[in-house]
Motif scaffolding. Structure first.
Motif, PDB file in Angstrom:
ATOM      1  N   TYR A  99      -5.727   9.701  -1.264  1.00 15.37           N
ATOM      2  CA  TYR A  99      -5.822   8.377  -1.373  1.00 15.37           C
ATOM      3  C   TYR A  99      -4.969   7.349  -0.924  1.00 15.37           C
ATOM      4  N   ARG A 115      -3.691  13.221  -5.286  1.00 13.73           N
ATOM      5  CA  ARG A 115      -3.954  13.994  -6.662  1.00 13.73           C
ATOM      6  C   ARG A 115      -5.965  14.792  -6.152  1.00 13.73           C
ATOM      7  N   TYR A 152      -4.086   3.282  -2.131  1.00 12.19           N
ATOM      8  CA  TYR A 152      -3.753   2.657  -3.226  1.00 12.19           C
ATOM      9  C   TYR A 152      -3.422   1.251  -3.066  1.00 12.19           C
ATOM     10  N   ASN A 153      -3.339   0.278  -3.005  1.00 11.57           N
ATOM     11  CA  ASN A 153      -3.023  -1.218  -3.323  1.00 11.57           C
ATOM     12  C   ASN A 153      -3.103  -1.569  -1.994  1.00 11.57           C
ATOM     13  N   ARG A 202      -9.032  -1.467  -4.594  1.00  9.81           N
ATOM     14  CA  ARG A 202     -10.161  -0.034  -5.360  1.00  9.81           C
ATOM     15  C   ARG A 202      -8.892   1.166  -4.962  1.00  9.81           C
ATOM     16  N   PRO A 203      -9.172   2.232  -5.043  1.00  7.27           N
ATOM     17  CA  PRO A 203      -8.593   3.334  -4.399  1.00  7.27           C
ATOM     18  C   PRO A 203      -9.383   3.356  -3.116  1.00  7.27           C
ATOM     19  N   ARG A 204      -8.962   3.943  -1.845  1.00  5.78           N
ATOM     20  CA  ARG A 204      -9.831   4.849  -0.656  1.00  5.78           C
ATOM     21  C   ARG A 204      -9.261   5.870  -0.187  1.00  5.78           C
ATOM     22  N   GLY A 256       0.929  -1.540  -0.031  1.00  2.00           N
ATOM     23  CA  GLY A 256      -0.172  -0.042   0.117  1.00  2.00           C
ATOM     24  C   GLY A 256       0.912   1.325  -0.797  1.00  2.00           C
ATOM     25  N   GLN A 280      -1.563   8.744  -2.224  1.00  2.00           N
ATOM     26  CA  GLN A 280      -0.921   9.981  -2.911  1.00  2.00           C
ATOM     27  C   GLN A 280      -1.849  10.364  -2.772  1.00  2.00           C
TER      28      GLN A 280
END
Length: 153
Positions: free
Chosen positions: A56, A51, A58-59, A77-79, A46, A49
């Motif tokens: 968010y 945006r 990721y992974n 899914r990106p949270r 994980g 990042q």
């Protein structure tokens, strides 16, 4: 305040120098919360990042809840993470430095039942740093073992 730890990223301390930690809230669906309460999460790969001015995650794999009646979410899914705007601005400045990453260390529930993630600003370790850390850990373990033997005899 009591914490119920769901998942820890033990590999992070081996792969990174942790410089600073912070707590962030997570935007989750109902079945994801149920799955977290069952302890089904993996933080190993994980990262976080920024945006469009929002943070968010990721992974991070949160396994689908088997008893959910609605459609299943993608486990990777990106949270969205919840931080104050000033904290995000501070992170933007620090993440522009070379070699700095924002990684999750653990996911846990606080006393009010909200899921939180502990994030760390981390700098990647070189291979020789990892070897030195392992050697140091092993030697301290040996010293501790010999101290215990000395007391027992």
């Amino acid at each position: 305040m009591a914490q119920k730890i769901v998942s820890k990223n033990k590999k992070a301390f081996h792969d990174y120098h942790i410089e600073e930690t912070m707590e962030a809230g997570m935007v989750l669906t109902g079945p994801e919360v149920k799955s977290l309460r069952a302890g089904k999460a993996n933080l190993r790969d994980g990262y976080a990042q920024i945006r469009n001015g929002e943070l968010y995650l990721y992974n991070v794999h949160i396994s689908p809840y088997s008893f959910a009646t609605s459609t299943q979410q993608d486990p990777l899914r990106p949270r969205k993470l919840l931080l104050h705007r000033r904290e995000i601005r501070k992170l933007i400045g620090k993440l522009h430095e070379k070699g700095i990453a924002l990684i999750p260390l653990k996911i846990y529930f606080i006393g009010s039942g909200k899921a939180k993630v502990e994030l760390a600003l981390a700098r990647g370790k070189k291979l020789y740093d990892k070897r030195a850390a392992l050697k140091e850990k092993e030697s301290s373990r040996d010293i501790e073992r010999s101290m215990r033997r000395g007391r027992d005899e």
